[in-house]
Design a protein around this motif. Structure first.
Motif, PDB file in Angstrom:
ATOM      1  N   THR A   1       0.818  -1.214   0.000  1.00  0.00           N
ATOM      2  CA  THR A   1       0.000   0.000   0.000  1.00  0.00           C
ATOM      3  C   THR A   1       0.857   1.271   0.000  1.00  0.00           C
ATOM      4  OG1 THR A   1      -1.809  -1.098   1.152  1.00  0.00           O
ATOM      5  CG2 THR A   1      -1.760   1.298   1.262  1.00  0.00           C
ATOM      6  N   LEU A   2       1.868   1.307   0.855  1.00  0.00           N
ATOM      7  CA  LEU A   2       2.674   2.534   0.995  1.00  0.00           C
ATOM      8  C   LEU A   2       3.525   2.786  -0.241  1.00  0.00           C
ATOM      9  CD1 LEU A   2       3.753   2.249   4.747  1.00  0.00           C
ATOM     10  CD2 LEU A   2       1.699   3.298   3.758  1.00  0.00           C
ATOM     11  N   ALA A   3       3.990   1.717  -0.865  1.00  0.00           N
ATOM     12  CA  ALA A   3       4.739   1.865  -2.120  1.00  0.00           C
ATOM     13  C   ALA A   3       3.816   2.425  -3.206  1.00  0.00           C
ATOM     14  CB  ALA A   3       5.325   0.527  -2.557  1.00  0.00           C
ATOM     15  N   GLY A   4       2.569   1.951  -3.202  1.00  0.00           N
ATOM     16  CA  GLY A   4       1.586   2.458  -4.161  1.00  0.00           C
ATOM     17  C   GLY A   4       1.316   3.944  -3.969  1.00  0.00           C
ATOM     18  N   LEU A   5       1.178   4.358  -2.707  1.00  0.00           N
ATOM     19  CA  LEU A   5       0.948   5.772  -2.420  1.00  0.00           C
ATOM     20  C   LEU A   5       2.159   6.616  -2.824  1.00  0.00           C
ATOM     21  CD1 LEU A   5      -0.811   5.638   1.081  1.00  0.00           C
ATOM     22  CD2 LEU A   5      -1.875   6.001  -1.158  1.00  0.00           C
ATOM     23  N   MET A   6       3.356   6.079  -2.583  1.00  0.00           N
ATOM     24  CA  MET A   6       4.574   6.818  -2.947  1.00  0.00           C
ATOM     25  C   MET A   6       4.617   7.075  -4.447  1.00  0.00           C
ATOM     26  SD  MET A   6       7.243   8.300  -1.663  1.00  0.00           S
ATOM     27  CE  MET A   6       7.956   7.562  -0.176  1.00  0.00           C
ATOM     28  N   GLY A   7       4.165   6.108  -5.224  1.00  0.00           N
ATOM     29  CA  GLY A   7       4.121   6.281  -6.672  1.00  0.00           C
ATOM     30  C   GLY A   7       3.207   7.418  -7.100  1.00  0.00           C
ATOM     31  N   ARG A   8       2.191   7.719  -6.275  1.00  0.00           N
ATOM     32  CA  ARG A   8       1.290   8.838  -6.565  1.00  0.00           C
ATOM     33  C   ARG A   8       1.867  10.157  -6.066  1.00  0.00           C
ATOM     34  NH1 ARG A   8      -4.281   8.031  -7.247  1.00  0.00           N
ATOM     35  NH2 ARG A   8      -4.889   5.880  -7.652  1.00  0.00           N
ATOM     36  N   ILE A   9       2.627  10.070  -4.960  1.00  0.00           N
ATOM     37  CA  ILE A   9       3.210  11.281  -4.359  1.00  0.00           C
ATOM     38  C   ILE A   9       4.357  11.795  -5.226  1.00  0.00           C
ATOM     39  CG2 ILE A   9       4.485  12.159  -2.342  1.00  0.00           C
ATOM     40  CD1 ILE A   9       2.791  10.029  -0.703  1.00  0.00           C
ATOM     41  N   GLN A  10       5.224  10.860  -5.636  1.00  0.00           N
ATOM     42  CA  GLN A  10       6.345  11.227  -6.535  1.00  0.00           C
ATOM     43  C   GLN A  10       6.781   9.995  -7.307  1.00  0.00           C
ATOM     44  OE1 GLN A  10       9.295  14.104  -5.149  1.00  0.00           O
ATOM     45  NE2 GLN A  10      10.913  12.757  -5.910  1.00  0.00           N
TER      46      GLN A  10
END
Length: 310
Positions: free
Chosen positions: A278-287
């Motif tokens: 999940t957190l890796a997925g969110l990071m992909g959206r953040i940067q």
């Protein structure tokens, strides 16, 4: 070869039946951690983690300590296999912030375990005493989502990534927010399958109970920076740690800002420790293009270590 990494720890919702089982089977230190957790809590948390059922694991009083123990077991195995690992900073989504503090040395394993179990129990009680829900708002401007939340008398629970904000509050307010989302230019609004209204004013009784527990806890400011969800900044004192962990229960999880703070600070290598990505997925959206690896089991730890050793 020394690796300097930021450790990220999973929040509630990432739990999976079977989490940690392979770690316990493959590594005596990890097994000792699960055994100690069972002993400290007075019930077989490891059995719930390894065997389920999912309904039991999903209970807030179970999944919060489960994610805490699995995150630290992954770290234990990683440190054993990579003794030169250098931790540059730690952060965790909601419940994961407690795991981050334990990883950084703010408090020991047992202190943190008792804290997260009590936190989960208090939040479970608050869920049972109220009728609350949560909804994800996808593809909307933050200002529009905040306007909608105010109109529907619900709270902004999670600012996960640009275009991904979660609202939390009473059931009727959440339904009204979902119904009114398109009028605010929000592309998609989805009610989430959760037990209650986490990170909202409905969690105030849980926050008050946790505050009393935190007053009695001994902790210390770690040399490793730990990022607070509530402030989206590194904690700077013991008082700030207790205050932010308390206020996080009803406050917004400012995850996107927290990650941006680290990225702007020059941190560029991240490890997510938890059952899913999940957190890796969110990071992909953040940067886009950030170096982030998810360690979720023994095999992924082995693969990471092998790649690092080249």
């Amino acid at each position: 070869m020394a690796k300097k990494v930021v450790l990220l720890f999973a929040g509630q919702g990432a739990q999976k039946v079977g989490m940690g089982k392979d770690l316990a089977e493959a590594n005596p230190k990890a097994k000792a951690l699960f055994d100690r957790a069972d002993e400290v809590l007075g019930f077989k948390l490891s059995e719930v983690m390894f065997e389920g059922p999912m309904e039991e694991l999903t209970r807030t009083s179970r999944c919060q300590p489960a994610l805490y123990v699995q995150g630290l077991a992954l770290l234990e195995v990683l440190r054993e296999k990579m003794p030169d690992l250098e931790v540059a900073a730690c952060a965790g989504l909601s419940l994961g912030e407690f795991t981050a503090h334990a990883a950084a040395g703010t408090f020991d394993f047992e202190t943190g375990l008792k804290l997260v179990h009590q936190r989960g129990t208090f939040m479970e009680e608050a869920c049972e005493a109220t009728e609350g829900g949560m909804a994800a708002m996808i593809g909307g401007e933050e200002s529009a989502v905040r306007e909608l939340a105010a109109e529907c008398h619900v709270d902004v629970a999670n600012l996960n990534a640009p275009g991904q904000i979660v609202l939390s509050g009473g059931v009727e307010g959440i339904k009204a927010a979902v119904a009114g989302a398109k009028d605010k230019g929000i592309r998609k609004a989805v009610e989430l399958p959760v037990a209650g209204a986490y990170h909202s004013r409905l969690m105030k009784p849980a926050q008050d109970k946790l505050a009393k527990v935190l007053e009695t806890v001994e902790l210390k400011l770690s040399e490793i920076p730990v990022i607070s969800n509530f402030e989206a900044d590194a904690v700077t004192s013991e008082i700030v740690i207790k205050n932010t962990l308390e206020r996080q229960v009803t406050g917004s999880v400012r995850w996107s800002e927290s990650m941006q703070l680290l990225l702007n600070g020059g941190y560029d290598t991240f490890l997510e420790l938890g059952p899913d990505g999940t957190l890796a997925g969110l990071m992909g959206r953040i940067q886009k293009g950030v170096d982030i690896t998810t360690l979720k089991d023994a095999a992924s730890v082995d693969a990471y270590v092998a790649a690092a050793n080249g």
